[in-house]
Design a protein around this motif. Structure first.
Motif, PDB file in Angstrom:
ATOM      1  N   LYS A 156     116.525   1.320  75.989  1.00 38.02           N
ATOM      2  CA  LYS A 156     115.844   1.171  77.268  1.00 38.02           C
ATOM      3  C   LYS A 156     116.857   1.319  78.402  1.00 38.02           C
ATOM      4  N   PRO A 157     116.510   2.053  79.470  1.00 34.10           N
ATOM      5  CA  PRO A 157     117.458   2.197  80.594  1.00 34.10           C
ATOM      6  C   PRO A 157     117.773   0.853  81.247  1.00 34.10           C
ATOM      7  N   ARG A 158     118.988   0.716  81.717  1.00 33.35           N
ATOM      8  CA  ARG A 158     119.412  -0.513  82.399  1.00 33.35           C
ATOM      9  C   ARG A 158     119.961  -0.147  83.776  1.00 33.35           C
ATOM     10  N   PRO A 159     119.093  -0.040  84.775  1.00 34.05           N
ATOM     11  CA  PRO A 159     119.562   0.373  86.108  1.00 34.05           C
ATOM     12  C   PRO A 159     120.327  -0.709  86.838  1.00 34.05           C
ATOM     13  N   ASN A 160     120.128  -1.983  86.479  1.00 32.80           N
ATOM     14  CA  ASN A 160     120.813  -3.101  87.153  1.00 32.80           C
ATOM     15  C   ASN A 160     120.597  -3.084  88.665  1.00 32.80           C
ATOM     16  N   GLY A 161     119.371  -2.749  89.065  1.00 30.70           N
ATOM     17  CA  GLY A 161     119.032  -2.770  90.486  1.00 30.70           C
ATOM     18  C   GLY A 161     119.530  -1.585  91.277  1.00 30.70           C
ATOM     19  N   GLN A 162     120.085  -0.576  90.636  1.00 28.69           N
ATOM     20  CA  GLN A 162     120.615   0.590  91.339  1.00 28.69           C
ATOM     21  C   GLN A 162     119.637   1.757  91.211  1.00 28.69           C
ATOM     22  N   PRO A 163     119.412   2.532  92.277  1.00 30.54           N
ATOM     23  CA  PRO A 163     118.552   3.721  92.187  1.00 30.54           C
ATOM     24  C   PRO A 163     119.253   4.829  91.410  1.00 30.54           C
ATOM     25  N   GLY A 164     118.463   5.762  90.941  1.00 32.12           N
ATOM     26  CA  GLY A 164     119.039   6.904  90.241  1.00 32.12           C
ATOM     27  C   GLY A 164     118.713   6.944  88.760  1.00 32.12           C
ATOM     28  N   TYR A 165     117.930   5.999  88.278  1.00 30.95           N
ATOM     29  CA  TYR A 165     117.527   5.983  86.874  1.00 30.95           C
ATOM     30  C   TYR A 165     116.046   6.348  86.810  1.00 30.95           C
ATOM     31  N   ILE A 166     115.762   7.574  86.433  1.00 34.41           N
ATOM     32  CA  ILE A 166     114.388   8.077  86.508  1.00 34.41           C
ATOM     33  C   ILE A 166     113.747   8.058  85.122  1.00 34.41           C
ATOM     34  N   ARG A 167     112.424   7.901  85.116  1.00 30.67           N
ATOM     35  CA  ARG A 167     111.601   8.048  83.915  1.00 30.67           C
ATOM     36  C   ARG A 167     110.787   9.327  84.090  1.00 30.67           C
ATOM     37  N   ILE A 168     110.660  10.092  83.033  1.00 31.52           N
ATOM     38  CA  ILE A 168     110.009  11.391  83.147  1.00 31.52           C
ATOM     39  C   ILE A 168     109.009  11.580  82.011  1.00 31.52           C
ATOM     40  N   ASP A 169     107.914  12.281  82.311  1.00 27.54           N
ATOM     41  CA  ASP A 169     106.880  12.528  81.308  1.00 27.54           C
ATOM     42  C   ASP A 169     106.113  13.789  81.701  1.00 27.54           C
ATOM     43  N   THR A 170     105.372  14.351  80.755  1.00 29.72           N
ATOM     44  CA  THR A 170     104.603  15.569  80.968  1.00 29.72           C
ATOM     45  C   THR A 170     103.115  15.266  80.883  1.00 29.72           C
TER      46      THR A 170
ATOM     47  N   ASP B  60     111.594   7.138  89.889  1.00 28.71           N
ATOM     48  CA  ASP B  60     112.777   6.292  89.875  1.00 28.71           C
ATOM     49  C   ASP B  60     112.353   4.851  89.601  1.00 28.71           C
ATOM     50  N   GLU B  61     113.058   4.190  88.721  1.00 30.93           N
ATOM     51  CA  GLU B  61     112.647   2.855  88.279  1.00 30.93           C
ATOM     52  C   GLU B  61     112.779   1.806  89.377  1.00 30.93           C
ATOM     53  N   VAL B  62     113.777   1.918  90.230  1.00 27.69           N
ATOM     54  CA  VAL B  62     114.043   0.874  91.231  1.00 27.69           C
ATOM     55  C   VAL B  62     113.287   1.146  92.519  1.00 27.69           C
ATOM     56  N   THR B  63     113.444   2.353  93.095  1.00 31.16           N
ATOM     57  CA  THR B  63     112.832   2.651  94.398  1.00 31.16           C
ATOM     58  C   THR B  63     111.398   3.150  94.275  1.00 31.16           C
ATOM     59  N   GLN B  64     110.958   3.516  93.072  1.00 34.03           N
ATOM     60  CA  GLN B  64     109.621   4.087  92.833  1.00 34.03           C
ATOM     61  C   GLN B  64     109.443   5.450  93.512  1.00 34.03           C
ATOM     62  N   PHE B  65     110.548   6.101  93.902  1.00 40.43           N
ATOM     63  CA  PHE B  65     110.477   7.445  94.453  1.00 40.43           C
ATOM     64  C   PHE B  65     109.998   8.389  93.356  1.00 40.43           C
ATOM     65  N   GLN B  66     108.980   9.203  93.684  1.00 35.82           N
ATOM     66  CA  GLN B  66     108.322  10.014  92.665  1.00 35.82           C
ATOM     67  C   GLN B  66     108.324  11.479  93.045  1.00 35.82           C
TER      68      GLN B  66
ATOM     69  N   THR C 208     115.800  17.187  94.111  1.00 35.09           N
ATOM     70  CA  THR C 208     114.876  16.700  95.132  1.00 35.09           C
ATOM     71  C   THR C 208     115.084  15.224  95.447  1.00 35.09           C
ATOM     72  N   PHE C 209     115.543  14.440  94.483  1.00 40.22           N
ATOM     73  CA  PHE C 209     115.739  13.005  94.727  1.00 40.22           C
ATOM     74  C   PHE C 209     116.831  12.803  95.778  1.00 40.22           C
ATOM     75  N   PRO C 210     116.624  11.861  96.701  1.00 46.05           N
ATOM     76  CA  PRO C 210     117.590  11.661  97.794  1.00 46.05           C
ATOM     77  C   PRO C 210     118.802  10.828  97.405  1.00 46.05           C
ATOM     78  N   PHE C 211     119.040  10.639  96.143  1.00 50.57           N
ATOM     79  CA  PHE C 211     120.208   9.885  95.675  1.00 50.57           C
ATOM     80  C   PHE C 211     120.695  10.522  94.386  1.00 50.57           C
ATOM     81  N   LYS C 212     121.881  10.152  93.985  1.00 51.39           N
ATOM     82  CA  LYS C 212     122.490  10.721  92.785  1.00 51.39           C
ATOM     83  C   LYS C 212     121.754  10.202  91.547  1.00 51.39           C
ATOM     84  N   ILE C 213     121.387  11.103  90.660  1.00 48.99           N
ATOM     85  CA  ILE C 213     120.712  10.736  89.430  1.00 48.99           C
ATOM     86  C   ILE C 213     121.757  10.298  88.399  1.00 48.99           C
ATOM     87  N   GLN C 214     121.585   9.083  87.911  1.00 46.54           N
ATOM     88  CA  GLN C 214     122.535   8.544  86.936  1.00 46.54           C
ATOM     89  C   GLN C 214     121.951   8.446  85.534  1.00 46.54           C
TER      90      GLN C 214
END
Length: 307
Positions: free
Chosen positions: A178-192, A211-217, A240-246
């Protein structure tokens, strides 16, 4: 249990307030029944007021370990008869003809003969007993129908049958956690999300990333989900995301669990994780967005490809 010091209703109330839970220590049920009858007699249960009766009932429940329904039944019996007498079971009930050892022997015989039908196994048991194997004494006279009944028993199934649990799929691509973002943006979940088929014609595919933290979609649409169409869209989606994807997390679908996608993420220094077996919440965030956003906006109707 020593309750000789409890003589008044006030002491009972103080005991329940101090120790709301008491570990029952009765040597036998008969001793517990005698204590309940003695307690009802000592406090003159018939003459008590309704709150006092409730206090005594709670005292009996806590000290005896019985349920409220059981104590109510015992109190009613005491008021009707003036005493409590435990009714012990005297009948033996039905005796089983075939023991657990017989059932295990039947399971072993089935295993050795690759699970033949009932009549064949019955003949095998008869022949084994006739040739001097005393273990088959009872099984030699079993009926075919009851043989099938024994095969349904729990003892037989624990010996003969084996459960095939879901085993995790071992693939070298991605990390199964399971992803562990620790409150940081940049951890995205993806599906089709597939837009459906009609008249053997495939519909469009929507790539949903959240994005798991900011909910940016970000939602992208492709005609097919092969390497030729998917890789350029993923590059544009990640940019497209306004932050670095980690982190990049997906389910175990083959559109993402493949070497081209893994190579793309590795070149961007993005951690690739995938859902674990029997852990449906690993990708639940984007799954919920599929229905709440994509299906709400685009519906379920078939949308054909442009080419």
């Amino acid at each position: 249990m020593d309750t000789r010091l409890i003589k008044s209703l006030q002491q009972v109330e103080e005991l329940l307030q101090a120790t709301p839970q008491i570990q029952p220590g009765w040597k036998s049920k008969d001793e517990c029944y005698q204590w309940i009858a003695g307690t009802l007699k000592h406090f003159r249960y018939r003459t008590l007021s309704k709150p006092e009766k409730g206090l005594i009932k709670r005292y009996l429940i806590v000290a005896s370990g019985y349920s409220r329904a059981q104590i109510t039944r015992l109190i009613k019996e005491y008021l009707n008869l003036g005493l409590l007498k435990r009714k012990q079971r005297t009948t033996k009930g039905f005796e089983t003809k075939y023991s657990k050892a017989d059932i295990r022997l039947l399971a072993e015989t089935d295993r050795l003969h690759n699970g033949l039908n009932g009549p064949a196994i019955k003949k095998i048991c008869e022949r084994a007993y006739q040739r001097g194997d005393g273990r088959y004494k009872r099984l030699a006279g079993i009926s075919v129908s009851h043989l099938y009944n024994l095969r349904q028993s729990k003892t037989y199934q624990t010996v003969r049958l084996h459960k095939n649990v879901t085993r995790p799929v071992n693939r070298a691509i991605g990390t199964r956690r399971k992803p562990r973002p620790n409150g940081q943006p940049g951890y995205i979940r993806i599906d089709t999300v597939h837009q459906g088929d009609k008249d053997k014609v495939k519909g469009l595919y929507h790539i949903n990333a959240v994005d798991e933290v900011t909910q940016f979609q970000v939602i992208c649409t492709v005609e097919r989900i092969n390497e030729h169409f998917l890789i350029p869209v993923l590059e544009e989606l990640l940019a497209t995301f306004p932050f670095k994807i980690q982190g990049f997390h997906s389910d175990n679908g083959s559109e993402y669990i493949n070497y081209p996608v893994a190579s793309l993420l590795d070149s961007l220094y993005i951690k690739f994780t995938k859902s674990r077996s029997r852990k449906t919440n690993d990708n639940a965030l984007v799954e919920s967005k599929n229905g709440a956003i994509i299906r709400k906006m685009l519906g379920y109707a078939h949308k054909p490809k442009l080419t």
